[in-house]
Scaffold this motif. Structure first.
Motif, PDB file in Angstrom:
ATOM      1  N   ASP A  65      38.253  52.719  20.403  1.00 54.03           N
ATOM      2  CA  ASP A  65      39.032  51.624  19.819  1.00 54.03           C
ATOM      3  C   ASP A  65      40.274  51.308  20.642  1.00 54.03           C
ATOM      4  O   ASP A  65      40.752  50.179  20.639  1.00 54.03           O
ATOM      5  CB  ASP A  65      39.442  51.964  18.386  1.00 54.03           C
ATOM      6  CG  ASP A  65      38.285  51.841  17.397  1.00 54.03           C
ATOM      7  OD1 ASP A  65      37.255  51.226  17.749  1.00 54.03           O
ATOM      8  OD2 ASP A  65      38.407  52.377  16.277  1.00 54.03           O
ATOM      9  N   ALA A  66      40.799  52.300  21.348  1.00 51.39           N
ATOM     10  CA  ALA A  66      42.021  52.108  22.144  1.00 51.39           C
ATOM     11  C   ALA A  66      41.757  51.401  23.472  1.00 51.39           C
ATOM     12  O   ALA A  66      42.696  50.915  24.106  1.00 51.39           O
ATOM     13  CB  ALA A  66      42.697  53.459  22.397  1.00 51.39           C
ATOM     14  N   LEU A  67      40.507  51.332  23.892  1.00 55.86           N
ATOM     15  CA  LEU A  67      40.171  50.684  25.173  1.00 55.86           C
ATOM     16  C   LEU A  67      40.078  49.176  24.994  1.00 55.86           C
ATOM     17  O   LEU A  67      39.527  48.698  24.004  1.00 55.86           O
ATOM     18  CB  LEU A  67      38.840  51.212  25.700  1.00 55.86           C
ATOM     19  CG  LEU A  67      38.851  52.632  26.229  1.00 55.86           C
ATOM     20  CD1 LEU A  67      37.429  53.104  26.491  1.00 55.86           C
ATOM     21  CD2 LEU A  67      39.678  52.716  27.505  1.00 55.86           C
ATOM     22  N   ASP A  68      40.584  48.443  25.970  1.00 56.24           N
ATOM     23  CA  ASP A  68      40.422  46.993  25.922  1.00 56.24           C
ATOM     24  C   ASP A  68      39.522  46.540  27.070  1.00 56.24           C
ATOM     25  O   ASP A  68      39.277  47.280  28.020  1.00 56.24           O
ATOM     26  CB  ASP A  68      41.766  46.275  25.933  1.00 56.24           C
ATOM     27  CG  ASP A  68      42.580  46.531  27.191  1.00 56.24           C
ATOM     28  OD1 ASP A  68      41.996  46.737  28.266  1.00 56.24           O
ATOM     29  OD2 ASP A  68      43.814  46.524  27.093  1.00 56.24           O
ATOM     30  N   VAL A  69      39.057  45.326  26.955  1.00 59.37           N
ATOM     31  CA  VAL A  69      38.115  44.781  27.933  1.00 59.37           C
ATOM     32  C   VAL A  69      38.729  44.744  29.329  1.00 59.37           C
ATOM     33  O   VAL A  69      38.047  45.028  30.321  1.00 59.37           O
ATOM     34  CB  VAL A  69      37.629  43.382  27.497  1.00 59.37           C
ATOM     35  CG1 VAL A  69      36.801  42.723  28.587  1.00 59.37           C
ATOM     36  CG2 VAL A  69      36.819  43.479  26.216  1.00 59.37           C
ATOM     37  N   GLU A  70      39.997  44.442  29.423  1.00 66.72           N
ATOM     38  CA  GLU A  70      40.625  44.347  30.745  1.00 66.72           C
ATOM     39  C   GLU A  70      40.664  45.702  31.451  1.00 66.72           C
ATOM     40  O   GLU A  70      40.493  45.778  32.664  1.00 66.72           O
ATOM     41  CB  GLU A  70      42.014  43.728  30.642  1.00 66.72           C
ATOM     42  CG  GLU A  70      41.969  42.259  30.266  1.00 66.72           C
ATOM     43  CD  GLU A  70      40.974  41.438  31.090  1.00 66.72           C
ATOM     44  OE1 GLU A  70      40.988  41.530  32.337  1.00 66.72           O
ATOM     45  OE2 GLU A  70      40.162  40.712  30.481  1.00 66.72           O
ATOM     46  N   THR A  71      40.880  46.773  30.697  1.00 64.34           N
ATOM     47  CA  THR A  71      40.855  48.121  31.279  1.00 64.34           C
ATOM     48  C   THR A  71      39.474  48.413  31.846  1.00 64.34           C
ATOM     49  O   THR A  71      39.343  48.925  32.963  1.00 64.34           O
ATOM     50  CB  THR A  71      41.241  49.171  30.224  1.00 64.34           C
ATOM     51  OG1 THR A  71      42.565  48.902  29.767  1.00 64.34           O
ATOM     52  CG2 THR A  71      41.156  50.582  30.779  1.00 64.34           C
ATOM     53  N   LEU A  72      38.452  48.076  31.080  1.00 65.55           N
ATOM     54  CA  LEU A  72      37.083  48.323  31.528  1.00 65.55           C
ATOM     55  C   LEU A  72      36.716  47.399  32.695  1.00 65.55           C
ATOM     56  O   LEU A  72      36.030  47.818  33.621  1.00 65.55           O
ATOM     57  CB  LEU A  72      36.109  48.177  30.366  1.00 65.55           C
ATOM     58  CG  LEU A  72      36.320  49.198  29.243  1.00 65.55           C
ATOM     59  CD1 LEU A  72      35.404  48.894  28.070  1.00 65.55           C
ATOM     60  CD2 LEU A  72      36.131  50.620  29.735  1.00 65.55           C
ATOM     61  N   ARG A  73      37.199  46.162  32.652  1.00 66.71           N
ATOM     62  CA  ARG A  73      36.919  45.227  33.759  1.00 66.71           C
ATOM     63  C   ARG A  73      37.514  45.768  35.066  1.00 66.71           C
ATOM     64  O   ARG A  73      36.901  45.668  36.129  1.00 66.71           O
ATOM     65  CB  ARG A  73      37.474  43.843  33.455  1.00 66.71           C
ATOM     66  CG  ARG A  73      37.103  42.797  34.509  1.00 66.71           C
ATOM     67  CD  ARG A  73      37.694  41.432  34.237  1.00 66.71           C
ATOM     68  NE  ARG A  73      37.528  40.951  32.889  1.00 66.71           N
ATOM     69  CZ  ARG A  73      36.433  40.369  32.391  1.00 66.71           C
ATOM     70  NH1 ARG A  73      35.379  40.210  33.168  1.00 66.71           N
ATOM     71  NH2 ARG A  73      36.396  39.942  31.155  1.00 66.71           N
ATOM     72  N   ALA A  74      38.683  46.361  34.985  1.00 69.65           N
ATOM     73  CA  ALA A  74      39.324  46.919  36.181  1.00 69.65           C
ATOM     74  C   ALA A  74      38.515  48.082  36.763  1.00 69.65           C
ATOM     75  O   ALA A  74      38.581  48.354  37.962  1.00 69.65           O
ATOM     76  CB  ALA A  74      40.744  47.381  35.844  1.00 69.65           C
ATOM     77  N   ARG A  75      37.738  48.755  35.917  1.00 71.18           N
ATOM     78  CA  ARG A  75      36.916  49.884  36.372  1.00 71.18           C
ATOM     79  C   ARG A  75      35.542  49.448  36.871  1.00 71.18           C
ATOM     80  O   ARG A  75      34.799  50.246  37.447  1.00 71.18           O
ATOM     81  CB  ARG A  75      36.725  50.879  35.218  1.00 71.18           C
ATOM     82  CG  ARG A  75      38.019  51.503  34.756  1.00 71.18           C
ATOM     83  CD  ARG A  75      37.785  52.376  33.552  1.00 71.18           C
ATOM     84  NE  ARG A  75      39.029  52.953  33.058  1.00 71.18           N
ATOM     85  CZ  ARG A  75      39.124  53.650  31.936  1.00 71.18           C
ATOM     86  NH1 ARG A  75      38.050  53.883  31.201  1.00 71.18           N
ATOM     87  NH2 ARG A  75      40.290  54.123  31.564  1.00 71.18           N
ATOM     88  N   PHE A  76      35.188  48.196  36.625  1.00 69.16           N
ATOM     89  CA  PHE A  76      33.869  47.682  37.002  1.00 69.16           C
ATOM     90  C   PHE A  76      33.853  47.376  38.489  1.00 69.16           C
ATOM     91  O   PHE A  76      34.547  46.479  38.962  1.00 69.16           O
ATOM     92  CB  PHE A  76      33.537  46.429  36.182  1.00 69.16           C
ATOM     93  CG  PHE A  76      32.195  45.841  36.496  1.00 69.16           C
ATOM     94  CD1 PHE A  76      31.033  46.480  36.099  1.00 69.16           C
ATOM     95  CD2 PHE A  76      32.096  44.647  37.177  1.00 69.16           C
ATOM     96  CE1 PHE A  76      29.784  45.935  36.380  1.00 69.16           C
ATOM     97  CE2 PHE A  76      30.861  44.084  37.459  1.00 69.16           C
ATOM     98  CZ  PHE A  76      29.703  44.737  37.064  1.00 69.16           C
ATOM     99  N   ASP A  77      33.077  48.141  39.234  1.00 70.80           N
ATOM    100  CA  ASP A  77      32.983  47.992  40.689  1.00 70.80           C
ATOM    101  C   ASP A  77      31.515  48.093  41.078  1.00 70.80           C
ATOM    102  O   ASP A  77      30.984  49.192  41.261  1.00 70.80           O
ATOM    103  CB  ASP A  77      33.807  49.085  41.368  1.00 70.80           C
ATOM    104  CG  ASP A  77      33.792  48.987  42.883  1.00 70.80           C
ATOM    105  OD1 ASP A  77      32.899  48.317  43.455  1.00 70.80           O
ATOM    106  OD2 ASP A  77      34.675  49.603  43.494  1.00 70.80           O
ATOM    107  N   PRO A  78      30.822  46.939  41.184  1.00 67.00           N
ATOM    108  CA  PRO A  78      29.384  46.969  41.478  1.00 67.00           C
ATOM    109  C   PRO A  78      29.028  47.767  42.722  1.00 67.00           C
ATOM    110  O   PRO A  78      28.020  48.480  42.732  1.00 67.00           O
ATOM    111  CB  PRO A  78      29.016  45.495  41.633  1.00 67.00           C
ATOM    112  CG  PRO A  78      30.036  44.764  40.838  1.00 67.00           C
ATOM    113  CD  PRO A  78      31.300  45.565  40.996  1.00 67.00           C
ATOM    114  N   GLY A  79      29.835  47.692  43.757  1.00 67.07           N
ATOM    115  CA  GLY A  79      29.542  48.446  44.983  1.00 67.07           C
ATOM    116  C   GLY A  79      29.604  49.941  44.747  1.00 67.07           C
ATOM    117  O   GLY A  79      28.715  50.692  45.177  1.00 67.07           O
ATOM    118  N   ALA A  80      30.639  50.391  44.067  1.00 65.83           N
ATOM    119  CA  ALA A  80      30.773  51.822  43.768  1.00 65.83           C
ATOM    120  C   ALA A  80      29.685  52.277  42.812  1.00 65.83           C
ATOM    121  O   ALA A  80      29.166  53.390  42.938  1.00 65.83           O
ATOM    122  CB  ALA A  80      32.152  52.102  43.181  1.00 65.83           C
TER     123      ALA A  80
END
Length: 164
Positions: free
Chosen positions: A102-117
């Motif tokens: 519940d504490a995670l927001d979409v922007e935090t997860l978007r920042a972790r999204f790295d298709p190459g990695a």
């Protein structure tokens, strides 16, 4: 491979702890009865499970604390269904994970999204080339995961998770 989950009542949790072979019946129904239908899972993350795990932990297989345990956490229980045994999360773990999700927001997860990695780490299904579409796919299933944990947490329930 897909990840499914099921919430457990107190009675079902007691039955699983007393006899781990009950896990298969709770997750898959009576597979010996050709007429029986497999029960619908309460959670079905389709093939998004590994991508979500990566967004939560930054790793392919390490299990993190709190939200990092949402996908691969818990204690192995019951027979191996081909992709490892199901895992059981007790009500206290479910509450901690639900709070962290519940504490995670979409922007935090978007920042972790790295298709190459993600491709380099061989994150299943290893097709991370569509950028925004792939992220949206993960987020739709992340919302389902969050609801599932929240519902179980407010009910004081344990969870079973399995990759099938």
């Amino acid at each position: 491979m897909v990840l499914i989950g099921r919430r457990l009542s107190a009675g079902e949790l007691g039955a699983v702890l007393a006899d781990p072979t009950v896990v298969d019946m709770l997750l898959y129904g009576d597979l010996d009865d050709d007429e029986a239908e497999m029960p619908e899972p309460e959670l079905d993350l389709d093939k998004s499970w590994h991508g979500i795990h990566y967004l939560l932990t930054g790793t392919a297989w390490q299990i993190g604390e709190s939200a990092g345990a949402a996908i691969l956490g818990g204690v192995e229980i019951g027979p191996d269904g081909g992709y490892g045994p199901p895992r059981l999360l007790d009500p206290d773990s479910v509450r901690a994970i639900a709070t962290a999700l519940d504490a995670l927001d979409v922007e935090t997860l978007r920042a972790r999204f790295d298709p190459g990695a993600m491709t380099a780490a061989e994150i299943y299904p290893d097709l991370w080339t569509n950028g925004t579409d792939d992220f949206d796919y993960l987020m739709s299933h992340f919302a389902e995961l969050r609801r599932f944990y929240h519902s179980a947490a407010v009910s004081g329930q344990a969870l079973l998770l399995a990759i099938t």
